[in-house]
Design an enzyme around this catalytic site. Structure first.
Site, PDB file in Angstrom:
ATOM      1  N   CYS A 161      -0.404   2.477   4.650  1.00 12.97           N
ATOM      2  CA  CYS A 161       0.530   1.778   3.771  1.00 12.97           C
ATOM      3  C   CYS A 161       1.611   2.784   3.454  1.00 12.97           C
ATOM      4  O   CYS A 161       1.385   3.734   2.714  1.00 12.97           O
ATOM      5  CB  CYS A 161      -0.142   1.299   2.482  1.00 12.97           C
ATOM      6  SG  CYS A 161       1.059   0.606   1.325  1.00 12.97           S
ATOM      7  N   CYS A 203       2.812   2.545  -0.582  1.00 14.96           N
ATOM      8  CA  CYS A 203       1.947   3.053  -1.656  1.00 14.96           C
ATOM      9  C   CYS A 203       0.560   3.285  -1.079  1.00 14.96           C
ATOM     10  O   CYS A 203       0.351   4.245  -0.366  1.00 14.96           O
ATOM     11  CB  CYS A 203       1.934   2.128  -2.869  1.00 14.96           C
ATOM     12  SG  CYS A 203       1.594   0.407  -2.503  1.00 14.96           S
ATOM     13  N   SER A 204      -0.373   2.403  -1.376  1.00 14.30           N
ATOM     14  CA  SER A 204      -1.715   2.621  -0.839  1.00 14.30           C
ATOM     15  C   SER A 204      -2.456   1.299  -0.685  1.00 14.30           C
ATOM     16  O   SER A 204      -3.628   1.193  -1.021  1.00 14.30           O
ATOM     17  CB  SER A 204      -2.498   3.562  -1.742  1.00 14.30           C
ATOM     18  OG  SER A 204      -2.538   3.030  -3.046  1.00 14.30           O
ATOM     19  N   CYS A 205      -1.749   0.281  -0.191  1.00 15.29           N
ATOM     20  CA  CYS A 205      -2.403  -1.000   0.071  1.00 15.29           C
ATOM     21  C   CYS A 205      -3.515  -0.776   1.087  1.00 15.29           C
ATOM     22  O   CYS A 205      -3.350  -0.033   2.049  1.00 15.29           O
ATOM     23  CB  CYS A 205      -1.399  -2.009   0.624  1.00 15.29           C
ATOM     24  SG  CYS A 205      -0.090  -2.383  -0.545  1.00 15.29           S
TER      25      CYS A 205
END
Lengths: 199, 128
Positions: free
Chosen positions: A99, A102-104
């Site tokens: 991602c 961000c940090s999906c």
């Protein structure tokens, strides 16, 4: 322990206390969320999905057509897992997820992301130089294997379907699931061989 | 600081190991897991929209990354998470910055007199 961490812990506690007092959420609800993600949701869920796909061609087909629905058949799903796309590794294509914003991450099948998944180094470099990054994970791919990098978004999460390791024809579905590591479903690793752990 | 509710790493090499079992803890401190739980519980309760929160989180991370440069390792992820959550709640006038500051001062005072931080969740008493 630094003062900085103390300060942020105090702020977190203040916010929680205020929200509970205002009746917006309960301490029990917060406990339940934390417990769920710490104990119940993790790569073992994704591993069962992968193992089923390895032994059941009809399931694999359903997984290709509608990832979320096929995953829900095994009882996993919900928050943040609404649209799941399964990307399938083959002898000529290796998939890896990231991602960049961000940090999906596909929470219902993999749990919460490891810290390296959230690092700017991984997020930027796996797109720019995936082969080198995978090499650093101990995964050296043949030059003719195409690497596809999938950038997760709020709407679409990806799960890598790793290749079934050779020599596993006689294994049960449960034994197969034991070979499926988190990294193999992110694409930074491959499934373990029987009797060994994958890198 | 202890790792709170996290169990000891017992099956680091285990099959399909949990995120915490691969040599890295998902939450490094109790406040990180509480902040995570608060945001998700707020979403579940319909008090905030996770997508609104998420775009704020992205903006926070991006701003921080720019400030810190290439050395940013995501290690303070949950600080950004908490910042973003506070901003969304303040914007929606669910809480005010003044309220948070005031309560934080009370809690800091309590903790200074009682080092058993872990037992303060959910039952600290406002000095009002």
């Amino acid at each position: 322990m630094s003062h900085g961490h103390d300060d942020v812990a105090v702020r977190a506690a203040a916010l929680e206390a205020l929200l509970v007092e205002k009746g917006l959420i309960s301490t029990d609800a917060i406990d339940a969320v934390v417990e769920l993600y710490e104990n119940d949701v993790g790569p073992q869920n994704g591993a069962r999905v992968v193992a089923r796909a390895w032994v059941d061609d009809a399931y694999r087909e359903r997984l290709r057509e509608n990832g979320a629905a096929a995953i829900a058949e095994l009882g996993y799903g919900g928050f943040e897992g609404d649209t799941m796309v399964i990307v399938e590794n083959t002898p000529t294509v290796h998939n890896v997820i990231v991602c960049t914003l961000c940090s999906c991450y596909p929470w219902p099948v993999l749990g919460l992301p490891p810290s390296w998944y959230k690092s700017s180094a991984y997020r930027a470099r796996v797109v720019a130089e995936p082969r080198a990054v995978l090499d650093e994970f101990g995964l050296t791919l043949a030059p003719d294997v195409e690497i596809r990098v999938w950038d997760s978004t709020a709407e679409v999460r990806y799960l890598v379907l790793p290749m079934r390791p050779p020599g596993t024809e006689s294994l049960s579905e449960e034994e197969l699931a034991a070979l499926v590591t988190r990294d193999s479903m992110v694409g930074t690793g491959v499934a373990a061989s029987p009797g060994r752990q994958a890198a | 600081m202890t790792s709170g509710g996290l169990h000891a790493v017992t099956d680091a090499d285990g099959p399909g190991a949990l995120p915490r079992s691969n040599g890295e803890l998902v939450f490094r401190a109790p406040w990180e897991s509480r902040s995570f739980g608060v945001a998700i519980a707020l979403h579940d309760a319909g008090a905030i929209d996770y997508e609104v929160f998420r775009s704020r989180l992205i903006a926070e991370i991006a701003a921080h990354e720019q400030a810190k440069g290439a050395g940013y390792d995501g290690g303070d992820y949950y600080e950004r998470w908490l910042d973003a959550l506070e901003q969304v709640l303040v914007e929606q006038q669910i809480v005010s910055e003044a309220e948070i500051g005031k309560r934080a001062a009370v809690i800091a005072h309590d903790w200074a007199h009682d080092h058993d931080h872990e037992h303060h969740h959910g039952h600290d008493h406002p000095h009002s």
